[in-house]
Write a protein that holds these residues in place. Structure first.
Motif, PDB file in Angstrom:
ATOM      1  N   PRO A  82      11.790  42.546 -35.386  1.00 28.76           N
ATOM      2  CA  PRO A  82      11.125  41.840 -36.653  1.00 28.76           C
ATOM      3  C   PRO A  82      10.415  42.820 -37.493  1.00 28.76           C
ATOM      4  CG  PRO A  82       9.637  41.666 -34.766  1.00 28.76           C
ATOM      5  CD  PRO A  82      11.108  42.269 -34.278  1.00 28.76           C
ATOM      6  N   PRO A  83      10.241  42.446 -38.834  1.00 28.89           N
ATOM      7  CA  PRO A  83      10.036  43.478 -39.918  1.00 28.89           C
ATOM      8  C   PRO A  83       8.417  43.918 -39.327  1.00 28.89           C
ATOM      9  CG  PRO A  83       9.805  41.080 -40.890  1.00 28.89           C
ATOM     10  CD  PRO A  83      10.630  41.122 -39.382  1.00 28.89           C
ATOM     11  N   GLU A  84       7.514  43.396 -38.867  1.00 28.97           N
ATOM     12  CA  GLU A  84       6.413  43.994 -38.316  1.00 28.97           C
ATOM     13  C   GLU A  84       6.617  45.172 -37.414  1.00 28.97           C
ATOM     14  OE1 GLU A  84       6.939  40.717 -37.912  1.00 28.97           O
ATOM     15  OE2 GLU A  84       6.044  40.091 -36.149  1.00 28.97           O
ATOM     16  N   LYS A  85       7.753  45.291 -36.776  1.00 32.87           N
ATOM     17  CA  LYS A  85       7.852  46.323 -35.775  1.00 32.87           C
ATOM     18  C   LYS A  85       8.613  47.260 -36.065  1.00 32.87           C
ATOM     19  CE  LYS A  85       6.240  43.952 -32.000  1.00 32.87           C
ATOM     20  NZ  LYS A  85       6.700  42.805 -31.263  1.00 32.87           N
ATOM     21  N   ARG A  86       9.087  47.383 -37.402  1.00 34.18           N
ATOM     22  CA  ARG A  86       9.702  48.291 -37.812  1.00 34.18           C
ATOM     23  C   ARG A  86       9.172  49.599 -38.634  1.00 34.18           C
ATOM     24  NH1 ARG A  86      15.745  45.748 -39.793  1.00 34.18           N
ATOM     25  NH2 ARG A  86      15.638  44.162 -38.186  1.00 34.18           N
ATOM     26  N   ASN A  87       7.864  49.418 -38.827  1.00 29.77           N
ATOM     27  CA  ASN A  87       7.042  50.647 -39.467  1.00 29.77           C
ATOM     28  C   ASN A  87       7.682  51.003 -40.771  1.00 29.77           C
ATOM     29  OD1 ASN A  87       4.664  51.892 -39.033  1.00 29.77           O
ATOM     30  ND2 ASN A  87       5.804  53.534 -38.419  1.00 29.77           N
ATOM     31  N   PHE A  88       8.227  50.229 -41.536  1.00 28.33           N
ATOM     32  CA  PHE A  88       8.708  50.436 -42.872  1.00 28.33           C
ATOM     33  C   PHE A  88       7.738  50.200 -43.809  1.00 28.33           C
ATOM     34  CE2 PHE A  88      13.519  49.872 -41.320  1.00 28.33           C
ATOM     35  CZ  PHE A  88      13.332  50.895 -40.608  1.00 28.33           C
ATOM     36  N   GLY A  89       7.432  51.134 -44.940  1.00 30.93           N
ATOM     37  CA  GLY A  89       6.672  50.890 -45.975  1.00 30.93           C
ATOM     38  C   GLY A  89       7.661  50.286 -46.994  1.00 30.93           C
ATOM     39  N   MET A  90       7.075  49.203 -47.688  1.00 31.81           N
ATOM     40  CA  MET A  90       8.014  48.467 -48.653  1.00 31.81           C
ATOM     41  C   MET A  90       7.149  48.101 -50.006  1.00 31.81           C
ATOM     42  SD  MET A  90      10.512  45.741 -48.308  1.00 31.81           S
ATOM     43  CE  MET A  90      11.399  45.093 -49.627  1.00 31.81           C
ATOM     44  N   VAL A  91       7.574  48.380 -51.156  1.00 33.26           N
ATOM     45  CA  VAL A  91       7.218  48.157 -52.393  1.00 33.26           C
ATOM     46  C   VAL A  91       7.826  46.709 -53.113  1.00 33.26           C
ATOM     47  CG1 VAL A  91       6.421  48.815 -54.682  1.00 33.26           C
ATOM     48  CG2 VAL A  91       6.208  50.524 -52.979  1.00 33.26           C
ATOM     49  N   PHE A  92       7.182  45.845 -52.979  1.00 34.95           N
ATOM     50  CA  PHE A  92       7.964  44.502 -53.601  1.00 34.95           C
ATOM     51  C   PHE A  92       8.117  44.447 -55.061  1.00 34.95           C
ATOM     52  CE2 PHE A  92       7.091  43.519 -49.348  1.00 34.95           C
ATOM     53  CZ  PHE A  92       8.043  42.515 -48.767  1.00 34.95           C
ATOM     54  N   GLN A  93       9.292  43.833 -55.526  1.00 30.16           N
ATOM     55  CA  GLN A  93       9.185  43.351 -56.980  1.00 30.16           C
ATOM     56  C   GLN A  93       8.083  42.650 -57.194  1.00 30.16           C
ATOM     57  OE1 GLN A  93      12.907  41.307 -57.397  1.00 30.16           O
ATOM     58  NE2 GLN A  93      13.037  41.895 -59.533  1.00 30.16           N
ATOM     59  N   GLY A  94       7.458  42.944 -58.352  1.00 30.65           N
ATOM     60  CA  GLY A  94       6.056  42.583 -58.837  1.00 30.65           C
ATOM     61  C   GLY A  94       4.810  42.870 -57.760  1.00 30.65           C
TER      62      GLY A  94
ATOM     63  N   ARG B 220      -5.501  48.014 -40.923  1.00 26.39           N
ATOM     64  CA  ARG B 220      -6.201  47.107 -40.336  1.00 26.39           C
ATOM     65  C   ARG B 220      -5.559  46.091 -39.068  1.00 26.39           C
ATOM     66  NH1 ARG B 220     -11.135  44.268 -41.544  1.00 26.39           N
ATOM     67  NH2 ARG B 220     -11.492  45.680 -43.443  1.00 26.39           N
ATOM     68  N   VAL B 221      -4.288  46.057 -39.565  1.00 27.07           N
ATOM     69  CA  VAL B 221      -3.549  45.125 -38.714  1.00 27.07           C
ATOM     70  C   VAL B 221      -2.982  45.877 -37.524  1.00 27.07           C
ATOM     71  CG1 VAL B 221      -2.758  43.411 -40.302  1.00 27.07           C
ATOM     72  CG2 VAL B 221      -1.479  45.203 -39.853  1.00 27.07           C
ATOM     73  N   ARG B 222      -2.937  47.276 -37.794  1.00 24.55           N
ATOM     74  CA  ARG B 222      -2.607  48.100 -36.648  1.00 24.55           C
ATOM     75  C   ARG B 222      -3.978  48.576 -35.718  1.00 24.55           C
ATOM     76  NH1 ARG B 222       1.050  48.854 -40.446  1.00 24.55           N
ATOM     77  NH2 ARG B 222       3.026  49.372 -39.975  1.00 24.55           N
ATOM     78  N   GLY B 223      -5.056  47.968 -36.038  1.00 28.63           N
ATOM     79  CA  GLY B 223      -6.150  48.189 -35.161  1.00 28.63           C
ATOM     80  C   GLY B 223      -6.847  49.734 -35.286  1.00 28.63           C
ATOM     81  N   LEU B 224      -6.641  50.227 -36.369  1.00 27.88           N
ATOM     82  CA  LEU B 224      -7.232  51.559 -36.573  1.00 27.88           C
ATOM     83  C   LEU B 224      -8.891  51.311 -36.758  1.00 27.88           C
ATOM     84  CD1 LEU B 224      -4.474  52.580 -37.103  1.00 27.88           C
ATOM     85  CD2 LEU B 224      -5.346  54.385 -38.575  1.00 27.88           C
ATOM     86  N   SER B 225      -9.401  52.547 -36.181  1.00 25.89           N
ATOM     87  CA  SER B 225     -10.947  52.300 -36.620  1.00 25.89           C
ATOM     88  C   SER B 225     -11.289  52.501 -37.866  1.00 25.89           C
ATOM     89  CB  SER B 225     -11.819  53.284 -35.561  1.00 25.89           C
ATOM     90  OG  SER B 225     -11.352  54.747 -36.052  1.00 25.89           O
TER      91      SER B 225
ATOM     92  N   GLY C  64       6.119  42.848 -43.677  1.00 25.59           N
ATOM     93  CA  GLY C  64       6.340  44.267 -43.898  1.00 25.59           C
ATOM     94  C   GLY C  64       5.402  45.331 -43.760  1.00 25.59           C
ATOM     95  N   LEU C  65       4.233  45.074 -44.038  1.00 22.46           N
ATOM     96  CA  LEU C  65       3.089  46.154 -43.635  1.00 22.46           C
ATOM     97  C   LEU C  65       2.489  46.173 -42.233  1.00 22.46           C
ATOM     98  CD1 LEU C  65       1.430  45.439 -46.961  1.00 22.46           C
ATOM     99  CD2 LEU C  65       2.577  47.604 -46.479  1.00 22.46           C
ATOM    100  N   GLY C  66       3.247  45.145 -41.408  1.00 25.34           N
ATOM    101  CA  GLY C  66       3.031  45.507 -39.929  1.00 25.34           C
ATOM    102  C   GLY C  66       2.223  44.110 -39.393  1.00 25.34           C
ATOM    103  N   ALA C  67       1.983  43.204 -40.341  1.00 25.16           N
ATOM    104  CA  ALA C  67       1.035  42.207 -39.692  1.00 25.16           C
ATOM    105  C   ALA C  67       1.923  41.163 -38.717  1.00 25.16           C
ATOM    106  CB  ALA C  67       0.220  41.229 -40.568  1.00 25.16           C
TER     107      ALA C  67
END
Lengths: 367, 281
Positions: free
Chosen positions: A76-88, A106-111, B182-185
């Protein structure tokens, strides 16, 4: 972001069908480490579908997607670790710039401390440090675009995917950001995959371009190679402008041939190693308007053609002419303006000339 | 947009007839009736003193606030789930969903209240089913108490909770949700950090709407409460129609109007109510 190794991606026979409609048809493509690849095509060409399949938002009907040789198709997208810049840009409107950029961390749980340091580094990278506490709607389009970039890069993604990142900006800003994006790519050294329908953007930023039409990969290669040696009529027409001349092949030999069209015979030279078409077959030539010269009296060229100016436009850098010729119909030619005291008028008789290497044989598009 | 100068005056003249009509036939009578609260049985604030001295008055107010609060919370929870499902549904399914939400609104509140009585009474469908299944030996007291009132009111209020929340959710750009993933959430994180905060204006609007509606509810509590659990509206009617204590009844009516205006005033500071109640903005 100090780690500058990019990752390699390969698409193997990827297809995406919606019912009987093939949005993407057996596309295979390799993207090298640290490469800036652009998927270029008109709308409906399948370029965005491919990007979304790489990002994980679209599941291919067939084929597989590999990252450094490992199959990531089912992830799934959240497991791929790809950065994405969306249209708009898709910035979160309820979060400040800092919160937007911190979101992937934050969603990766970094301090908090790790987050702060990385967010600051990412904002510095796109020169937005002083806007940290603004909301997206308080930023200009270009600034929003930079926030989206910082957000997509802050978590050290394996790939950066860009979906028409500059399409919402005006022309001047777009040109500026093209340079910035290219510089950013060099600085971070990551693999970028960009989607656009803007051929200028593709030519100026990419290491390599893949041209798509009707869901199929038509041709890929370095921008210069694609522009100079388009393989099909579509590529020649979509990437820049082109005249198309058709006729029958004569005098075929290694290194060139002649194209016979009525009374005229055009000399065509081929680069080393390219096999000439067989005598008697039909062939189509692509001839870029800027490769045609206006010949002064007494001067000759490999190919010479007489005609009259039908219409002309002054473009600042040059003239764009439409010239009616008896032998080959209407021809477009672009001439630089500053070198000659050329003053076009409608009906003006002109002599056109071009080098035998200027015209490139291209295939008609498959229906 | 308000006009300026001459044009502005023109606009005001246009709404003047409607305003005059409203003033003469709506606001003036209400004020007149509410004024009885300070004149009957004798001039003064005697009726209002009862809020602080009478246990019965306090009990009615507390019961009403409790029932309204519980109804609001339950209607919001159910309504949010429905609105969320509708937002994520395909366009075709969405139409059916919205229809399913709206249909109850077209059925008389009286009919619905009696339908609940049939379902919930001692020999009703629910109790009979549970008894036949052997899950209970005595019929459960499901109606003619607070529980029955809340069931009926939540049922009535859910559409009013769904519509503002649905409007607010439909404004959320689906690309934001894709971007968050896409950002991992994870799906849950996307909901918690992006969808929920962005739908908050709708939740607040729905909450205000349902709470205010619930405060003045009459028919549903009157039927499902069976006269044992009294809410403010029924209590007012009792004072005025049965006990002919106009002063006390209109005092409570005034309190109801004040409570509604205060609720609106508080929340208009938190969110833009004009936008929520449909004025474009």
């Amino acid at each position: 972001m100090s780690d500058a190794r990019g990752h390699a991606l390969s698409l193997r026979e990827v297809s995406k069908h919606y019912g009987s409609f093939a949005a993407v048809e057996r596309v295979s493509l390799e993207v090298g480490q640290g490469e800036f690849l652009t998927l270029l095509g008109p709308s409906g060409s399948g370029k965005t579908t491919i990007l979304m399949a790489v990002a994980g938002f679209v599941t291919p009907t067939a084929g597989s997607i590999l990252l450094d040789g490992a199959d990531i198709t089912p992830l799934p997208p959240e497991k791929r670790n790809f950065g994405m810049v969306f249209q708009g840009y898709a910035l979160f409107p309820h979060m400040t710039v800092v919160e937007n950029v911190a979101f992937p961390l934050r969603v990766r749980g970094l301090s908090r401390a790790d987050r702060d340091a990385k967010v600051r580094a990412a904002l510095d990278l796109v020169q937005l440090g002083q806007f940290a506490d603004r909301l997206p709607k308080q930023l200009s389009g270009g600034q929003q675009q930079r926030v989206a970039l910082a957000r997509a890069l802050v978590f050290d993604p394996n790939l950066l995917l860009l979906d028409e990142p500059l399409s919402a900006l005006d022309k001047k800003l777009r040109a500026e950001l093209q340079e910035e994006l290219k510089a950013l790519h060099r600085r971070v050294g990551r693999t970028f995959i960009n989607v656009t329908h803007d051929q200028e953007e593709a030519l100026s930023m990419s290491d390599r371009i893949a041209i798509l039409n009707h869901g199929k990969l038509i041709q890929h290669g370095a921008p210069g190679a694609l522009y100079e040696r388009p393989r099909t009529r579509f590529v020649a027409d979509f990437l820049g402008k082109s005249n198309f001349l058709d006729g029958t092949v004569r005098d075929s030999r290694p290194g060139g041939f002649a194209l016979e069209n009525g009374a005229s015979r055009l000399a065509v030279a081929l680069p080393d190693g390219e096999a000439p078409p067989a005598d008697g077959t039909r062939s189509l030539l692509s001839l870029r308007p800027e490769k045609i010269d206006l010949l002064p009296e007494g001067q000759s060229a490999d190919n010479v053609l007489e005609g009259r100016v039908v219409s002309w436009a002054y473009l600042g850098t040059g003239f764009s002419l439409r010239i009616a010729t008896e032998a080959l119909g209407e021809i477009r030619a672009n001439l630089p303006a500053w070198r000659s005291a050329f003053a076009p008028t409608e009906g003006l008789p002109v002599r056109l000339g071009w080098d035998a290497r200027a015209a490139v044989p291209v295939a008609e598009d498959a229906p | 947009m308000t006009g300026t100068g001459r044009a502005g005056v023109g606009w005001w003249l246009l709404i003047l007839p409607a305003f005059a009509l409203l003033l003469a036939f709506y606001i003036a009578p209400i004020v007149q009736v509410l004024a009885i609260s300070v004149t009957d049985p004798e001039p003064g604030l005697g009726n209002y003193e009862r809020i602080f001295t009478s246990g019965a008055v306090q009990r009615v107010i507390l019961t009403t606030l409790r029932i309204c609060a519980i109804t609001t919370v339950l209607a919001l929870l159910l309504g949010y789930a429905i609105a969320y499902a509708i937002t994520l549904a395909s366009p075709r399914a969405r139409g059916w969903w919205v229809l399913a939400v709206l249909v109850p609104l077209w059925i008389s509140v009286l009919v619905r209240a009696f339908a609940w009585v049939t379902l919930l009474r001692r020999q009703g469908l629910v109790n009979n089913t549970l008894m036949n299944a052997g899950m209970i030996s005595e019929p459960l007291p499901l109606v003619w108490n607070e529980f029955g009132i809340i069931v009926g009111m939540v049922h009535y209020m859910v559409p009013f909770a769904v519509l503002p929340m649905l409007a607010s959710m439909r404004e959320i750009d689906p690309r934001l949700l894709a971007a968050a993933r896409g950002l991992g959430a994870t799906r849950f994180e996307v909901f918690r950090r992006v969808f929920l905060p962005l739908s908050m204006p709708g939740i607040i609007a729905a909450g205000v709407l349902v709470f205010i509606f619930s405060l003045g509810f009459y028919i549903t509590p009157a039927i499902l409460g069976g006269g044992k659990t009294l809410m403010v509206a029924e209590w007012i009617s009792l004072q005025i129609l049965d006990l002919i204590r106009w002063g006390l009844g209109t005092m409570m009516a005034t309190m109801l109007v004040v409570a509604i205006l205060v609720t609106l005033a508080v929340f208009s500071r938190v969110v833009d109510l004009r936008r929520i109640f449909g004025a474009g903005g």
